[in-house]
Write a protein that holds these residues in place. Structure first.
Motif, PDB file in Angstrom:
ATOM      1  N   ALA A  34       0.824  -1.211   0.000  1.00  0.00           N
ATOM      2  CA  ALA A  34       0.000   0.000   0.000  1.00  0.00           C
ATOM      3  C   ALA A  34       0.857   1.260   0.000  1.00  0.00           C
ATOM      4  N   ASN A  35       1.916   1.268   0.803  1.00  0.00           N
ATOM      5  CA  ASN A  35       2.801   2.435   0.846  1.00  0.00           C
ATOM      6  C   ASN A  35       3.507   2.656  -0.483  1.00  0.00           C
ATOM      7  N   ARG A  36       3.970   1.574  -1.090  1.00  0.00           N
ATOM      8  CA  ARG A  36       4.635   1.720  -2.382  1.00  0.00           C
ATOM      9  C   ARG A  36       3.648   2.211  -3.433  1.00  0.00           C
ATOM     10  N   ALA A  37       2.448   1.680  -3.424  1.00  0.00           N
ATOM     11  CA  ALA A  37       1.429   2.112  -4.390  1.00  0.00           C
ATOM     12  C   ALA A  37       1.111   3.590  -4.206  1.00  0.00           C
ATOM     13  N   LYS A  38       1.008   4.003  -2.971  1.00  0.00           N
ATOM     14  CA  LYS A  38       0.718   5.414  -2.693  1.00  0.00           C
ATOM     15  C   LYS A  38       1.854   6.302  -3.185  1.00  0.00           C
ATOM     16  N   ARG A  39       3.085   5.887  -2.911  1.00  0.00           N
ATOM     17  CA  ARG A  39       4.250   6.662  -3.350  1.00  0.00           C
ATOM     18  C   ARG A  39       4.325   6.708  -4.880  1.00  0.00           C
ATOM     19  N   ARG A  40       4.102   5.562  -5.530  1.00  0.00           N
ATOM     20  CA  ARG A  40       4.151   5.512  -6.996  1.00  0.00           C
ATOM     21  C   ARG A  40       3.033   6.358  -7.606  1.00  0.00           C
ATOM     22  N   ARG A  41       1.904   6.393  -6.946  1.00  0.00           N
ATOM     23  CA  ARG A  41       0.782   7.172  -7.470  1.00  0.00           C
ATOM     24  C   ARG A  41       1.158   8.641  -7.596  1.00  0.00           C
ATOM     25  N   TYR A  42       1.836   9.159  -6.585  1.00  0.00           N
ATOM     26  CA  TYR A  42       2.229  10.565  -6.626  1.00  0.00           C
ATOM     27  C   TYR A  42       3.426  10.794  -7.537  1.00  0.00           C
ATOM     28  N   GLU A  46       2.271  12.784 -12.902  1.00  0.00           N
ATOM     29  CA  GLU A  46       2.530  13.641 -14.053  1.00  0.00           C
ATOM     30  C   GLU A  46       2.767  12.838 -15.327  1.00  0.00           C
ATOM     31  N   SER A  47       3.468  11.725 -15.223  1.00  0.00           N
ATOM     32  CA  SER A  47       3.860  10.989 -16.423  1.00  0.00           C
ATOM     33  C   SER A  47       2.719  10.159 -16.996  1.00  0.00           C
ATOM     34  N   MET A  48       1.917   9.533 -16.121  1.00  0.00           N
ATOM     35  CA  MET A  48       0.807   8.693 -16.572  1.00  0.00           C
ATOM     36  C   MET A  48       1.266   7.689 -17.623  1.00  0.00           C
ATOM     37  N   ASP A  49       2.309   6.920 -17.293  1.00  0.00           N
ATOM     38  CA  ASP A  49       2.862   5.927 -18.214  1.00  0.00           C
ATOM     39  C   ASP A  49       1.817   4.941 -18.717  1.00  0.00           C
ATOM     40  N   ASP A  50       1.117   4.320 -17.804  1.00  0.00           N
ATOM     41  CA  ASP A  50       0.118   3.331 -18.167  1.00  0.00           C
ATOM     42  C   ASP A  50      -1.128   3.571 -17.328  1.00  0.00           C
ATOM     43  N   PRO A  51      -2.047   4.375 -17.811  1.00  0.00           N
ATOM     44  CA  PRO A  51      -3.217   4.730 -17.006  1.00  0.00           C
ATOM     45  C   PRO A  51      -4.119   3.536 -16.674  1.00  0.00           C
ATOM     46  N   MET A  52      -3.997   2.431 -17.413  1.00  0.00           N
ATOM     47  CA  MET A  52      -4.821   1.257 -17.141  1.00  0.00           C
ATOM     48  C   MET A  52      -4.282   0.431 -15.972  1.00  0.00           C
ATOM     49  N   MET A  53      -2.998   0.597 -15.640  1.00  0.00           N
ATOM     50  CA  MET A  53      -2.417  -0.176 -14.558  1.00  0.00           C
ATOM     51  C   MET A  53      -2.463   0.645 -13.278  1.00  0.00           C
ATOM     52  N   LYS A  54      -3.229   0.175 -12.341  1.00  0.00           N
ATOM     53  CA  LYS A  54      -3.390   0.869 -11.068  1.00  0.00           C
ATOM     54  C   LYS A  54      -2.091   0.793 -10.270  1.00  0.00           C
ATOM     55  N   PRO A  55      -1.822   1.790  -9.433  1.00  0.00           N
ATOM     56  CA  PRO A  55      -0.585   1.808  -8.643  1.00  0.00           C
ATOM     57  C   PRO A  55      -0.402   0.572  -7.771  1.00  0.00           C
ATOM     58  N   VAL A  56      -1.472   0.030  -7.227  1.00  0.00           N
ATOM     59  CA  VAL A  56      -1.322  -1.147  -6.366  1.00  0.00           C
ATOM     60  C   VAL A  56      -0.905  -2.372  -7.178  1.00  0.00           C
ATOM     61  N   ILE A  57      -1.392  -2.494  -8.391  1.00  0.00           N
ATOM     62  CA  ILE A  57      -0.990  -3.606  -9.256  1.00  0.00           C
ATOM     63  C   ILE A  57       0.471  -3.461  -9.632  1.00  0.00           C
ATOM     64  N   ARG A  58       0.875  -2.246  -9.968  1.00  0.00           N
ATOM     65  CA  ARG A  58       2.279  -1.993 -10.293  1.00  0.00           C
ATOM     66  C   ARG A  58       3.176  -2.312  -9.091  1.00  0.00           C
ATOM     67  N   ALA A  59       2.730  -1.968  -7.885  1.00  0.00           N
ATOM     68  CA  ALA A  59       3.498  -2.243  -6.666  1.00  0.00           C
ATOM     69  C   ALA A  59       3.643  -3.746  -6.444  1.00  0.00           C
TER      70      ALA A  59
END
Length: 75
Positions: A34-42, A46-59
């Protein structure tokens, strides 16, 4: 027409399961994801590399990669 997701949901479930099995404390690993997802979200806002991939999935993907590839450094 349904959009194709950029990831396989069964792969995400497998990776999440690997993380949970490798963790000594399920609560702690959940908080770390959760912390990593929150950090990655912020960081990625700006970049919005892959808007379909949620930060928690990326984490989950990043952290499971760190389990299988110890040369990757992360927290």
């Amino acid at each position: 027409m349904a959009k194709r997701l950029p990831f396989d949901s069964s792969e995400i479930m497998t990776r999440a399961d690997e993380l949970m099995n490798a963790a000594s404390n399920r609560y702690r690993i959940t908080v770390q994801v959760a912390n990593r997802a929150k950090r990655r979200r912020y960081e990625d806002f700006e970049s919005m590399d892959d808007p379909m991939m949620k930060p928690v999935i990326r984490a989950v993907i990043e952290m499971s990669d760190e389990l299988t590839q110890p040369e990757i450094i992360g927290d």
